[in-house]
Structures are given as structure tokens and as C-alpha cells.
Design a protein around this motif. Structure first.
Motif, short mmCIF file in Angstrom:
data_model
loop_
_atom_site.label_atom_id
_atom_site.label_comp_id
_atom_site.label_asym_id
_atom_site.label_seq_id
_atom_site.Cartn_x
_atom_site.Cartn_y
_atom_site.Cartn_z
N ILE A 101 0.88 -1.16 0.00
CA ILE A 101 0.00 0.00 0.00
C ILE A 101 0.93 1.21 0.00
O ILE A 101 1.74 1.37 0.92
N ILE A 102 0.82 2.05 -1.02
CA ILE A 102 1.70 3.21 -1.13
C ILE A 102 0.85 4.48 -1.08
O ILE A 102 -0.11 4.62 -1.83
N TRP A 103 1.21 5.38 -0.18
CA TRP A 103 0.57 6.68 -0.06
C TRP A 103 1.62 7.74 -0.36
O TRP A 103 2.76 7.64 0.08
N ASP A 104 1.23 8.74 -1.11
CA ASP A 104 2.19 9.80 -1.47
C ASP A 104 2.39 10.81 -0.35
O ASP A 104 3.22 11.71 -0.46
N GLY A 105 1.65 10.70 0.73
CA GLY A 105 1.78 11.61 1.86
C GLY A 105 1.01 12.90 1.69
O GLY A 105 1.08 13.78 2.54
N ILE A 106 0.24 13.00 0.62
CA ILE A 106 -0.50 14.23 0.33
C ILE A 106 -1.96 14.09 0.77
O ILE A 106 -2.62 13.11 0.43
N VAL A 107 -2.44 15.09 1.50
CA VAL A 107 -3.84 15.18 1.87
C VAL A 107 -4.43 16.32 1.05
O VAL A 107 -4.00 17.47 1.17
N TYR A 108 -5.37 16.01 0.17
CA TYR A 108 -6.04 17.02 -0.65
C TYR A 108 -7.19 17.58 0.17
O TYR A 108 -8.22 16.94 0.33
N THR A 109 -6.98 18.80 0.72
CA THR A 109 -7.93 19.34 1.70
C THR A 109 -9.05 20.16 1.09
O THR A 109 -10.03 20.43 1.78
N PHE A 114 -9.61 14.30 0.35
CA PHE A 114 -9.31 12.91 -0.02
C PHE A 114 -7.82 12.64 -0.01
O PHE A 114 -7.00 13.56 -0.01
N MET A 115 -7.48 11.35 0.00
CA MET A 115 -6.10 10.87 -0.12
C MET A 115 -6.10 9.74 -1.15
O MET A 115 -7.10 9.03 -1.28
N ASN A 116 -4.99 9.61 -1.87
CA ASN A 116 -4.85 8.55 -2.88
C ASN A 116 -3.91 7.46 -2.38
O ASN A 116 -2.83 7.77 -1.87
N LEU A 117 -4.33 6.22 -2.54
CA LEU A 117 -3.52 5.07 -2.18
C LEU A 117 -3.36 4.17 -3.40
O LEU A 117 -4.32 3.99 -4.16
N LEU A 118 -2.18 3.61 -3.58
CA LEU A 118 -1.92 2.64 -4.63
C LEU A 118 -1.69 1.28 -3.99
O LEU A 118 -1.01 1.19 -2.96
N ILE A 119 -2.23 0.23 -4.60
CA ILE A 119 -1.95 -1.13 -4.12
C ILE A 119 -1.21 -1.87 -5.22
O ILE A 119 -1.66 -1.93 -6.36
N ILE A 120 -0.06 -2.44 -4.85
CA ILE A 120 0.76 -3.22 -5.77
C ILE A 120 0.75 -4.66 -5.28
O ILE A 120 0.89 -4.93 -4.09
#
Length: 175
Positions: A101-109, A114-120
Motif C-alpha cells: 500500500i503506497i501513499w504519497d503523503g498528500i492530503v487534498y484538503t 481525499f487521499m490517494n492510495l496505490l496497491i501493488i
């Protein structure tokens, strides 16, 4: 003499069998990214990572239809308190798979938050064809920390095989 030859042949066969069974496999191979750490899960190993550079590289590749990892499908996702549960399906059955699970550390306020997560997915070269279904459990406190955004923002979850800007699934905020 014949009994001695049979005895030694028998010993050689046992030795070869034991060596073949104890040989190391690639099940313990290193994850796709070495700075990950293990989180709780119901079946497969789940590795959590916060890294904007890795996220951006994989996300750019994803949008250009360059896949990272192995194929899988997100069936559903929901949130129970601080746990994000993602139900997935994939082909396999002979080896234990792992997920990152990869998170870019960015919170779109800007509303909506929202926050974006990638699953590999790493199938560990599993060539079996059984349809496996399991639930990945992501502890949001471990990944995001204990801040107000953890509860007030939605989570957009993408697979690396999704080449669109639309998330595979979105889990709404708990508020």
C-alpha cells in the motif's frame, strides 16, 4: 554385494529428497520496495509505504498503461474505525502473495477532502490458477498517523493496472 548397492542407492535417494525439500524458495524474496514495513492482514503480507517519489513514478506509469506488479481485482472496500478493509481477488494458490500500500503523503484538503492510495501485488511467481479472495487490512493509524485528516477524508484506492483517473474504489470519510 547386491544388498550394499541397494542400501547406498537408498541413502542417496533419501539424501536427494531431503535436500530438494529443504531448498530455499523465492517465497521469502525481498518485497518490491525495500523500505516498506509489514502491517496486519488476514492472509497475504501487506507492506505500508509513504513515499511521494515512488507513488508518483508508479502513478505516472499506471496512467500510461505501464503496469507494476501482478494483476488483481478490488472487489470492495470499507472502513471499520481505524481499519480500512479491502477485499481482493487474484489468481494463484500455491504461494503466499504480498501487497504494498503506497501513499504519497498528500492530503487534498479542498472539499471534498481525499487521499490517494496505490496497491501493488506481488504474486511471487505463483503460476497456479485458483481464484483466491481475501481481505487486506490496513491500519490507518500506522499509515496516516493520528491526525484529523485520517477521519475526515475519503480514500481513493487504485490498482497499478487501472490506467484511468477514476479510483478502483473510494472509501468515504468516517464523519
Amino acid at each position: 554385494m547386491k544388498q550394499n548397492i541397494q542400501f547406498y542407492l537408498y541413502l542417496v535417494i533419501i539424501f536427494l529428497t531431503l535436500n530438494a525439500c529443504s531448498a530455499t524458495s523465492d517465497d521469502n524474496a525481498s518485497p518490491l520496495f525495500s523500505d516498506s514495513y509489514t502491517a496486519s492482514s488476514y492472509g497475504s503480507e501487506v507492506l505500508l509505504r509513504i513515499n511521494s517519489e515512488v507513488f508518483e513514478n508508479i502513478n505516472t506509469n499506471r496512467l500510461n498503461s505501464i503496469n507494476t506488479g501482478d494483476s488483481f481485482k478490488i472487489n470492495s472496500a470499507n472502513r471499520i474505525n481505524d481499519i480500512l478493509e479491502v477485499n481482493i481477488s487474484y489468481g494463484g494458490g500455491c504461494k503466499q502473495h504480498s501487497f504494498e500500500i503506497i501513499w504519497d503523503g498528500i492530503v487534498y484538503t479542498d472539499p471534498p477532502c481525499f487521499m490517494n492510495l496505490l496497491i501493488i501485488h506481488d504474486a511471487k511467481s505463483d503460476t497456479c490458477e485458483a481464484l483466491m479472495t481475501e481481505t487486506l487490512s490496513i491500519n490507518l493509524k500506522e499509515l496516516i498517523g493520528d491526525n484529523t485528516y485520517k477521519d475526515s477524508c475519503a480514500y481513493n484506492i487504485f490498482t497499478s493496472y487501472n490506467s484511468t483517473k477514476t479510483a478502483d474504489v473510494t472509501v468515504k470519510s468516517s464523519n
